[in-house]
Design a protein around this motif. Sequence first.
Motif, PDB file in Angstrom:
ATOM      1  N   LYS A 279       0.829  -1.190   0.000  1.00  0.00           N
ATOM      2  CA  LYS A 279       0.000   0.000   0.000  1.00  0.00           C
ATOM      3  C   LYS A 279       0.874   1.254   0.000  1.00  0.00           C
ATOM      4  O   LYS A 279       1.975   1.257   0.561  1.00  0.00           O
ATOM      5  N   ARG A 280       0.384   2.304  -0.619  1.00  0.00           N
ATOM      6  CA  ARG A 280       1.076   3.589  -0.565  1.00  0.00           C
ATOM      7  C   ARG A 280       0.811   4.260   0.776  1.00  0.00           C
ATOM      8  O   ARG A 280      -0.260   4.105   1.363  1.00  0.00           O
ATOM      9  N   LEU A 281       1.775   5.030   1.244  1.00  0.00           N
ATOM     10  CA  LEU A 281       1.604   5.864   2.414  1.00  0.00           C
ATOM     11  C   LEU A 281       1.565   7.313   1.948  1.00  0.00           C
ATOM     12  O   LEU A 281       2.426   7.741   1.178  1.00  0.00           O
ATOM     13  N   ARG A 282       0.548   8.063   2.394  1.00  0.00           N
ATOM     14  CA  ARG A 282       0.381   9.439   1.938  1.00  0.00           C
ATOM     15  C   ARG A 282      -0.036  10.322   3.108  1.00  0.00           C
ATOM     16  O   ARG A 282      -0.689   9.881   4.057  1.00  0.00           O
ATOM     17  N   THR A 283       0.324  11.614   3.018  1.00  0.00           N
ATOM     18  CA  THR A 283      -0.112  12.619   3.981  1.00  0.00           C
ATOM     19  C   THR A 283      -1.042  13.588   3.272  1.00  0.00           C
ATOM     20  O   THR A 283      -0.680  14.159   2.235  1.00  0.00           O
ATOM     21  N   LEU A 284      -2.259  13.775   3.812  1.00  0.00           N
ATOM     22  CA  LEU A 284      -3.253  14.668   3.221  1.00  0.00           C
ATOM     23  C   LEU A 284      -3.524  15.834   4.160  1.00  0.00           C
ATOM     24  O   LEU A 284      -3.590  15.662   5.379  1.00  0.00           O
ATOM     25  N   HIS A 285      -3.713  17.036   3.580  1.00  0.00           N
ATOM     26  CA  HIS A 285      -4.083  18.229   4.320  1.00  0.00           C
ATOM     27  C   HIS A 285      -5.421  18.744   3.782  1.00  0.00           C
ATOM     28  O   HIS A 285      -5.670  18.688   2.575  1.00  0.00           O
ATOM     29  N   GLY A 286      -6.271  19.270   4.666  1.00  0.00           N
ATOM     30  CA  GLY A 286      -7.495  19.890   4.175  1.00  0.00           C
ATOM     31  C   GLY A 286      -8.595  19.915   5.211  1.00  0.00           C
ATOM     32  O   GLY A 286      -8.486  19.345   6.298  1.00  0.00           O
ATOM     33  N   THR A 287      -9.666  20.599   4.860  1.00  0.00           N
ATOM     34  CA  THR A 287     -10.869  20.583   5.671  1.00  0.00           C
ATOM     35  C   THR A 287     -11.584  19.255   5.466  1.00  0.00           C
ATOM     36  O   THR A 287     -11.242  18.476   4.563  1.00  0.00           O
ATOM     37  N   ILE A 288     -12.608  19.005   6.286  1.00  0.00           N
ATOM     38  CA  ILE A 288     -13.388  17.778   6.119  1.00  0.00           C
ATOM     39  C   ILE A 288     -13.968  17.700   4.715  1.00  0.00           C
ATOM     40  O   ILE A 288     -13.937  16.660   4.062  1.00  0.00           O
ATOM     41  N   ALA A 289     -14.474  18.819   4.221  1.00  0.00           N
ATOM     42  CA  ALA A 289     -15.064  18.832   2.881  1.00  0.00           C
ATOM     43  C   ALA A 289     -14.009  18.543   1.820  1.00  0.00           C
ATOM     44  O   ALA A 289     -14.240  17.766   0.882  1.00  0.00           O
ATOM     45  N   GLU A 290     -12.823  19.144   1.939  1.00  0.00           N
ATOM     46  CA  GLU A 290     -11.756  18.927   0.962  1.00  0.00           C
ATOM     47  C   GLU A 290     -11.255  17.495   1.003  1.00  0.00           C
ATOM     48  O   GLU A 290     -10.957  16.887  -0.047  1.00  0.00           O
ATOM     49  N   LEU A 291     -11.156  16.935   2.187  1.00  0.00           N
ATOM     50  CA  LEU A 291     -10.722  15.540   2.313  1.00  0.00           C
ATOM     51  C   LEU A 291     -11.731  14.600   1.666  1.00  0.00           C
ATOM     52  O   LEU A 291     -11.351  13.614   1.027  1.00  0.00           O
TER      53      LEU A 291
END
Length: 385
Positions: A279-291
Amino acid sequence: MKFLHTSDWHVGKVLKGRNRLDEQRAVLREIVGLARTHEVDAVLVAGDLYDSAAPSAEAQELVVRALMALRDTGAEVIAIAGNHDHPRTFDAYRPLMNIAGITMVGSVRTAESGGVVSFTAPHTGEPVKLAVLPFLSQRHAVKAAELVAKTPAENSAGYDQLIRDLLNTLTAGFGDDAVNLVTAHLTVTGGALGGGERAAQSIFEYHVPAGAFPADAHYVALGHLHRRQTLPAACPVVYSGAPIAVDFGEQDNTPTVCLVEATPSTPARTTDLPLTSAKRLRTLHGTIAELGERAAEHAEDYLRVVVREPARAGLREEVQAILPGALEVRIDPEFAAPLQTTRPDRRDDQSGPAELFAEFLTERKIVDERVQSLFTRLHDEVTTG
């Protein structure tokens, strides 16, 4: 001859409580498939087969089956212990693994007792000499140098000189008529950390200059640093990198195994073979809506999520409902409440715990009536017995 260079399997590694044995099994199956497809003469596993010196039974079974499957391709299989492995356990398994045609080396040995592995390449008939150097902590390096190199190690200026002494002794028998290889688990000066290594065993006195390796080595197969890289030296000094990202610090690394071709008279040629099973490992940033808008894109990934909203009760659950692969949820520092460095003075007009707690929520920018209600209910239950 052709051989595969791999390292740092870290079988048994758990990520934020998530068992990854199925991923590791798929990656090792992929490596076995590459060994068979490319009809390699040998597979070198340069340490850290396990993530722990006391691996689970499931982790041990997976590693043993992977080594046997690699051997079943017809390749010579040589594995050394890394800093995460238990060297004495490797040596205890050594007689049994030898019967299966697999060479395991847990501790530093003299050339005559297994510090140099000699074999004939099954497909090409070329002679091969492989010097093996498992991981050595500084406190064990002096003893090993005295045993193998028979130098006045107690007067040595540093760890790197002890490793030089060991390598010089183990590679003294290299000649022009063989493919000369070295495999070791250590840190080369100037190497880039992959992100998941044990820093205490990768820095300061544990550095070894690339010049420690002999110029007549056709290839040096290293483990320990998890990023695929080649260090400048008189011979190829190569880290294959980890075949699976062990934590989010390694999310940008490209997992590979190295396919190497060499003859006694020509330089080694290396081809990176990508590994795609994990599996890829990723870091996401954002509001609940953006996520939420990115959920489909990362449905199969393990995620570290940084939420750009103030903290509130149930926020982690909201994120995980949108992104099931979210193993870690943080609040962006821009939206986090400032740390309270001093205890606020209690004012006379504060009549009880409910008011104090309400002020605490205000200071931390937590606006959620459910939290206040829960506090009130729990306080009533405690105070009324």
